[in-house]
Scaffold this motif. Structure first.
Motif, PDB file in Angstrom:
ATOM      1  N   UNK A   1       0.832  -1.209   0.000  1.00  4.04           N
ATOM      2  CA  UNK A   1       0.000   0.000   0.000  1.00  4.04           C
ATOM      3  C   UNK A   1       0.865   1.256   0.000  1.00  4.04           C
ATOM      4  N   UNK A   2       1.947   1.211   0.755  1.00  7.49           N
ATOM      5  CA  UNK A   2       2.864   2.353   0.811  1.00  7.49           C
ATOM      6  C   UNK A   2       3.487   2.613  -0.561  1.00  7.49           C
ATOM      7  N   UNK A   3       3.897   1.555  -1.220  1.00  5.87           N
ATOM      8  CA  UNK A   3       4.505   1.700  -2.554  1.00  5.87           C
ATOM      9  C   UNK A   3       3.505   2.322  -3.526  1.00  5.87           C
ATOM     10  N   UNK A   4       2.292   1.781  -3.567  1.00  8.48           N
ATOM     11  CA  UNK A   4       1.278   2.265  -4.502  1.00  8.48           C
ATOM     12  C   UNK A   4       0.920   3.721  -4.237  1.00  8.48           C
ATOM     13  N   UNK A   5       0.800   4.082  -2.956  1.00  6.40           N
ATOM     14  CA  UNK A   5       0.456   5.462  -2.604  1.00  6.40           C
ATOM     15  C   UNK A   5       1.575   6.430  -2.962  1.00  6.40           C
ATOM     16  N   UNK A   6       2.808   6.005  -2.721  1.00  7.76           N
ATOM     17  CA  UNK A   6       3.947   6.904  -2.960  1.00  7.76           C
ATOM     18  C   UNK A   6       4.239   7.086  -4.450  1.00  7.76           C
ATOM     19  N   UNK A   7       4.055   6.017  -5.224  1.00  8.23           N
ATOM     20  CA  UNK A   7       4.411   6.071  -6.648  1.00  8.23           C
ATOM     21  C   UNK A   7       3.371   6.844  -7.449  1.00  8.23           C
ATOM     22  N   UNK A   8       2.079   6.569  -7.236  1.00  9.38           N
ATOM     23  CA  UNK A   8       1.028   7.259  -7.984  1.00  9.38           C
ATOM     24  C   UNK A   8       0.867   6.725  -9.387  1.00  9.38           C
ATOM     25  N   UNK A   9      -0.156   7.221 -10.069  1.00  7.00           N
ATOM     26  CA  UNK A   9      -0.515   6.680 -11.381  1.00  7.00           C
ATOM     27  C   UNK A   9       0.358   7.166 -12.521  1.00  7.00           C
ATOM     28  N   UNK A  10       0.839   8.391 -12.436  1.00 11.62           N
ATOM     29  CA  UNK A  10       1.454   9.029 -13.605  1.00 11.62           C
ATOM     30  C   UNK A  10       2.944   8.752 -13.702  1.00 11.62           C
ATOM     31  N   UNK A  11       3.356   8.207 -14.829  1.00 14.14           N
ATOM     32  CA  UNK A  11       4.758   7.967 -15.098  1.00 14.14           C
ATOM     33  C   UNK A  11       5.354   9.213 -15.762  1.00 14.14           C
ATOM     34  N   UNK A  12       6.607   9.148 -16.092  1.00 19.83           N
ATOM     35  CA  UNK A  12       7.305  10.273 -16.708  1.00 19.83           C
ATOM     36  C   UNK A  12       6.948  10.367 -18.186  1.00 19.83           C
ATOM     37  N   UNK A  13       6.144  11.371 -18.560  1.00 17.86           N
ATOM     38  CA  UNK A  13       5.690  11.457 -19.946  1.00 17.86           C
ATOM     39  C   UNK A  13       6.786  11.912 -20.896  1.00 17.86           C
ATOM     40  N   UNK A  14       7.889  12.462 -20.354  1.00 16.82           N
ATOM     41  CA  UNK A  14       8.950  12.944 -21.243  1.00 16.82           C
ATOM     42  C   UNK A  14       9.582  11.809 -22.046  1.00 16.82           C
ATOM     43  N   UNK A  15       9.390  10.556 -21.584  1.00 18.04           N
ATOM     44  CA  UNK A  15       9.878   9.407 -22.351  1.00 18.04           C
ATOM     45  C   UNK A  15       9.242   9.389 -23.734  1.00 18.04           C
ATOM     46  N   UNK A  16       8.015   9.906 -23.832  1.00 15.25           N
ATOM     47  CA  UNK A  16       7.232   9.767 -25.057  1.00 15.25           C
ATOM     48  C   UNK A  16       7.064  11.072 -25.850  1.00 15.25           C
ATOM     49  N   UNK A  17       7.435  12.205 -25.270  1.00 15.48           N
ATOM     50  CA  UNK A  17       7.079  13.475 -25.917  1.00 15.48           C
ATOM     51  C   UNK A  17       7.810  13.716 -27.240  1.00 15.48           C
ATOM     52  N   UNK A  18       9.047  13.239 -27.366  1.00 14.45           N
ATOM     53  CA  UNK A  18       9.756  13.416 -28.641  1.00 14.45           C
ATOM     54  C   UNK A  18       9.016  12.703 -29.761  1.00 14.45           C
ATOM     55  N   UNK A  19       8.540  11.488 -29.475  1.00 14.72           N
ATOM     56  CA  UNK A  19       7.837  10.713 -30.499  1.00 14.72           C
ATOM     57  C   UNK A  19       6.529  11.368 -30.897  1.00 14.72           C
ATOM     58  N   UNK A  20       5.764  11.841 -29.917  1.00 15.32           N
ATOM     59  CA  UNK A  20       4.460  12.417 -30.247  1.00 15.32           C
ATOM     60  C   UNK A  20       4.631  13.768 -30.940  1.00 15.32           C
ATOM     61  N   UNK A  21       5.677  14.514 -30.580  1.00 14.08           N
ATOM     62  CA  UNK A  21       5.947  15.785 -31.266  1.00 14.08           C
ATOM     63  C   UNK A  21       6.286  15.521 -32.729  1.00 14.08           C
ATOM     64  N   UNK A  22       7.115  14.519 -32.960  1.00 14.81           N
ATOM     65  CA  UNK A  22       7.460  14.147 -34.337  1.00 14.81           C
ATOM     66  C   UNK A  22       6.224  13.701 -35.095  1.00 14.81           C
ATOM     67  N   UNK A  23       5.335  12.949 -34.416  1.00 14.29           N
ATOM     68  CA  UNK A  23       4.126  12.440 -35.070  1.00 14.29           C
ATOM     69  C   UNK A  23       3.223  13.568 -35.544  1.00 14.29           C
ATOM     70  N   UNK A  24       2.906  14.521 -34.665  1.00  9.61           N
ATOM     71  CA  UNK A  24       1.962  15.564 -35.071  1.00  9.61           C
ATOM     72  C   UNK A  24       2.562  16.487 -36.127  1.00  9.61           C
ATOM     73  N   UNK A  25       3.884  16.626 -36.115  1.00  8.04           N
ATOM     74  CA  UNK A  25       4.532  17.374 -37.201  1.00  8.04           C
ATOM     75  C   UNK A  25       4.421  16.620 -38.520  1.00  8.04           C
ATOM     76  N   UNK A  26       4.673  15.324 -38.459  1.00 15.31           N
ATOM     77  CA  UNK A  26       4.768  14.505 -39.671  1.00 15.31           C
ATOM     78  C   UNK A  26       3.432  14.359 -40.388  1.00 15.31           C
ATOM     79  N   UNK A  27       2.350  14.288 -39.621  1.00 16.30           N
ATOM     80  CA  UNK A  27       1.054  14.000 -40.254  1.00 16.30           C
ATOM     81  C   UNK A  27       0.237  15.256 -40.556  1.00 16.30           C
ATOM     82  N   UNK A  28       0.804  16.428 -40.281  1.00 19.79           N
ATOM     83  CA  UNK A  28       0.141  17.668 -40.678  1.00 19.79           C
ATOM     84  C   UNK A  28      -0.797  18.259 -39.645  1.00 19.79           C
TER      85      UNK A  28
END
Length: 320
Positions: free
Chosen positions: A271-298
């Motif tokens: 319970x302590x682990x789950x409470x301390x960690x929370x739901x949200x992971x580090x989104x910066x792992x994915x932001x380069x890819x999604x930025x490239x995607x929205x540029x690429x598809x117009x």
């Protein structure tokens, strides 16, 4: 809808044709796959890359007995594969079916159906591969299989679709989430696909999956480019907003699944682990890819703003 750019149409047509032609030899999952049950099993090797655990830095995890950590890593492999199965079946396949059954107005109608039917076949084989791979580990480790259904990306998608007010919104929602998922999964897979220290089957399965998802990212990108050509500004804004929102859901730590695993293993201080960690992971792992995607598809410019402003807003919302 009116096609907006004939030159761009020609480029998309050329790439879709190339992707379709190369599919037979490109799709790793369609080649002769290894007999996973005959791969050497090393009980001392980890079944999952520990650096991908959302609680890897938590003191309670680091102080847990090694044997218990090993079981958690085996279940991490189970969570990864089960989530993959749900994403393939509940997220990607419906988007493929939309375009196969009722392709959007396009000069590339037949090509769109062709490449998406190829992707559909790949996803079915990925699903089978994931089932075999996690059941192999459960059997070798003598662990009870994980039963879990409420993955956040899938449940969020269902809620989003339930609140759509028009069929065009539902269709773009289905496609946006699938397109983003097929792009973002490559960032996640890359770590295990390159980790030769993990169990042979786990490395081989993620390597095979990663090879195909790199190709699927291209397929969905060029299909998206074709679709975007025929969208109004309102529809483009909507598509972009859903792609960006998908990043946050994709980065979710899936603590519901981990709560189930911790309960199965009677993990100390869970319970302590789950409470301390929370739901949200580090989104910066994915932001380069999604930025490239929205540029690429117009999905930038022409009143939509820049990709940089979209990513900045995404970070601001995620950490508010």
């Amino acid at each position: 809808m009116e096609r907006l750019n004939c030159d761009n149409d020609d480029a998309v047509h050329s790439m879709l044709t190339k992707l379709s032609t190369l599919w037979k030899n490109r799709a790793a999952v369609n080649q002769e796959l290894p007999d996973y049950w005959n791969l050497a099993f090393d009980p001392d090797k980890q079944d999952f890359t520990a650096s991908l655990l959302p609680f890897r830095n938590h003191q309670a995890w680091q102080e847990a007995p090694e044997a218990l950590q090993s079981k958690c890593l085996s279940y991490a492999w189970g969570i990864y594969n089960l989530k993959t199965i749900y994403i393939e079946c509940n997220v990607v396949v419906p988007a493929c079916e939309d375009i196969i059954k009722t392709p959007p107005p396009s000069h590339n109608r037949m090509l769109l159906q062709d490449v998406m039917s190829q992707a559909l076949l790949d996803e079915a084989l990925h699903t089978r591969m994931s089932i075999m791979a996690c059941n192999y580990i459960y059997a070798m480790r003598k662990l009870a299989p994980l039963d879990f259904t409420a993955f956040n990306l899938v449940t969020w998608r269902e809620g989003l679709l339930a609140n759509c007010n028009a069929e065009w919104e539902r269709r773009l929602t289905r496609f946006a989430i699938a397109c983003a998922s097929e792009t973002l999964i490559t960032d996640y897979l890359k770590t295990m696909a390159e980790d030769t220290s993990i169990q042979a089957i786990c490395h081989e399965v993620t390597r095979t999956h990663a090879m195909d998802e790199w190709s699927h990212s291209s397929v969905f990108s060029f299909v998206a480019t074709d679709i975007v050509h025929g969208l109004s500004r309102k529809e483009r804004e909507y598509l972009r907003s859903i792609i960006l929102k998908t990043v946050q859901m994709f980065a979710n730590n899936e603590l519901g699944a981990w709560g189930t695993v911790f309960s199965m293993l009677d993990f100390p201080n869970a319970r302590e682990i789950l409470n301390d960690v929370g739901d949200s992971n580090e989104i910066s792992v994915y932001t380069d890819s999604v930025e490239s995607l929205i540029n690429r598809i117009g999905l930038t410019g022409k009143g939509l703003g820049s990709s940089q402003s979209a990513i900045a807003a995404l970070h601001e919302e995620a950490y508010a």
